[in-house]
Each structure stands twice: as structure tokens, then as C-alpha cells.
Design an enzyme around this catalytic site. Sequence first.
Site, short mmCIF file in Angstrom:
data_model
loop_
_atom_site.label_atom_id
_atom_site.label_comp_id
_atom_site.label_asym_id
_atom_site.label_seq_id
_atom_site.Cartn_x
_atom_site.Cartn_y
_atom_site.Cartn_z
N CYS A 67 0.83 -1.21 0.00
CA CYS A 67 0.00 0.00 0.00
C CYS A 67 0.86 1.26 0.00
O CYS A 67 0.58 2.23 0.72
CB CYS A 67 -0.93 0.00 1.21
SG CYS A 67 -2.05 -1.41 1.28
N ARG A 74 -1.14 4.63 -4.92
CA ARG A 74 -2.40 5.39 -5.06
C ARG A 74 -2.52 5.95 -6.47
O ARG A 74 -3.58 5.87 -7.10
CB ARG A 74 -2.45 6.50 -4.02
CG ARG A 74 -2.47 6.01 -2.58
CD ARG A 74 -2.55 7.16 -1.58
NE ARG A 74 -2.54 6.65 -0.21
CZ ARG A 74 -3.63 6.25 0.45
NH1 ARG A 74 -4.81 6.32 -0.14
NH2 ARG A 74 -3.54 5.80 1.69
N SER A 112 -1.61 -6.58 1.48
CA SER A 112 -0.80 -5.90 2.46
C SER A 112 -0.44 -6.90 3.56
O SER A 112 -0.89 -8.04 3.53
CB SER A 112 -1.54 -4.69 3.05
OG SER A 112 -0.75 -4.02 4.01
N ARG A 113 0.34 -6.45 4.53
CA ARG A 113 0.67 -7.34 5.64
C ARG A 113 -0.50 -7.52 6.60
O ARG A 113 -0.44 -8.36 7.48
CB ARG A 113 1.91 -6.81 6.36
CG ARG A 113 3.19 -7.02 5.59
CD ARG A 113 4.37 -6.32 6.22
NE ARG A 113 4.25 -4.88 6.13
CZ ARG A 113 5.14 -4.02 6.63
NH1 ARG A 113 6.20 -4.48 7.27
NH2 ARG A 113 4.97 -2.71 6.51
N TYR A 160 1.04 -10.74 0.68
CA TYR A 160 1.41 -10.61 -0.73
C TYR A 160 1.22 -11.95 -1.44
O TYR A 160 0.84 -11.99 -2.62
CB TYR A 160 2.86 -10.16 -0.86
CG TYR A 160 3.21 -8.91 -0.10
CD1 TYR A 160 2.30 -7.85 0.01
CD2 TYR A 160 4.45 -8.77 0.53
CE1 TYR A 160 2.63 -6.70 0.70
CE2 TYR A 160 4.78 -7.62 1.23
CZ TYR A 160 3.87 -6.59 1.32
OH TYR A 160 4.20 -5.45 2.01
N LYS A 181 10.30 1.62 -9.84
CA LYS A 181 11.70 1.99 -9.87
C LYS A 181 12.16 2.49 -8.50
O LYS A 181 11.34 2.96 -7.72
CB LYS A 181 11.99 3.03 -10.95
CG LYS A 181 11.03 4.22 -11.01
CD LYS A 181 10.99 5.18 -9.88
CE LYS A 181 12.27 5.86 -9.50
NZ LYS A 181 12.07 6.76 -8.32
N ARG A 201 12.99 5.62 1.76
CA ARG A 201 14.03 5.94 0.78
C ARG A 201 15.35 6.35 1.42
O ARG A 201 16.35 6.50 0.72
CB ARG A 201 13.53 7.04 -0.17
CG ARG A 201 12.47 6.56 -1.12
CD ARG A 201 11.78 7.70 -1.85
NE ARG A 201 10.93 8.46 -0.94
CZ ARG A 201 10.16 9.49 -1.33
NH1 ARG A 201 10.16 9.86 -2.59
NH2 ARG A 201 9.40 10.11 -0.46
#
Length: 224
Positions: free
Chosen positions: A14, A19, A38-39, A63, A102, A174
Amino acid sequence: MSDHNPVRFGILGCASIARKVSRAIRLAPNAMLQAIGSRSAEKAARFAAENGFPATAKAYGSYEAVLDDPMVDAVYVPLPTSLHLKWAVLAAEKKKHLLLEKPVALSAAELDKILAACEANGVQYMDATMWMHHPRTPKMKEFLSDPNRFGELKMVHAVFSYNLGPQCLQSDIRVKPDLDALGALGDTGWYCIRAILWAKDFRLPTTATALREPHFNDSGVILS
């Protein structure tokens, strides 16, 4: 596939970018949203409800359940980069076509394994570098390749930057080495590198120059 036989997508995770991509899938005439995993099933169901998934879409608490759904033709994988190898290979082995966010992998060696799995299982691979798949991109290439309109391409200068904000610089996936260890290089540098290679027909450079004194966070992930 045609409008009457759309590609049925499942989504693993998610993530925020999911989105936007799920909206694009929902609006595409030749695709539909079939499942989200999702988990936790509750998080998957909430994501589906908040993002306009059809009532027929399945919300799974793992998943694996998305990959095991026989109604899913293809999966979009926006998971952290460190998880791409595992789930992309497993998706290919489950005969699911693959749309991979990516940066697609932490290394070329990892990507080779993903591509090998796709080829071995006869499924299509596509990376989610969105501008590469836009209709105007081949038009730009047509212009760049015309010596009468553009001339000779001698240099490409590419810059991609934005302010992630102090909180995200500490907590976003990130900037976490165990999730997306490539940092800014994978998040924004990916676009610059891809644009340069695209402009030169993906011919690899013979030399490369890097700026000195890159900035890292406390975990050693590159920020700029």
C-alpha cells in the site's frame, strides 16, 4: 488485451505511489483492479476503499495471496527496493506479468535474476518509470533524432531535485539502508540516468564524472 478482456492487476503493498498507479489502472480502458495485498487485511481493505477499487476487488492480508489468486493476470510491485528481487521472482514463478516500481533492483545482478525469471516463465516485464511509457516520449525521440530539426546531440545535462522535508529525511523508506539503500541515486538519480541513456539510444558511456562531497544521512544513505 482489449477493452473486453482487460488485464487484471493485483498490487503488492500500500505504498503512496500505488495510489497514483492504481488510479491509472482504474481509468485505463484495457485494465482493471483485481486485488490488493498488504501485511494486514484491514490495511488492504482500507487502501482499496480509499482509492476507488471496484467492489469485486479482493483485499488480502499477505502478498502471497495476491500471487495465488488465479484471477490476477499481472502484479504491480511498489515495495521497497530491497524486497524487489524476492517478490518479482516469485511473481514470475506464479506466472504473473510484472510491473515493477523503480528503482527496479539494488544492482544489475539482481535485475538479471528478475529478468531471467520472467523469461523462464514466459511473462512480460515492465518497469514503472512512467515517462518512458508516455505517448509523447517517442515523439521527443523522433525530434532528437532528426538532424534537420535538432542537429547533433553532444551533451545531456539532467537534474532532478525536491525537498523531502526534515521528517522524511529521518523516517522515509528511501533513506533507510535496509529498505532502499540507493537513496537519492535510486529515487531521483534514476530518472536522470535513464534520460541520458535514452537520449543516446542506451549506449553506455565510456567515462563518468561524479561531484565530490556527496551528502549522506547518519545511516550512510546518499541524500544528494
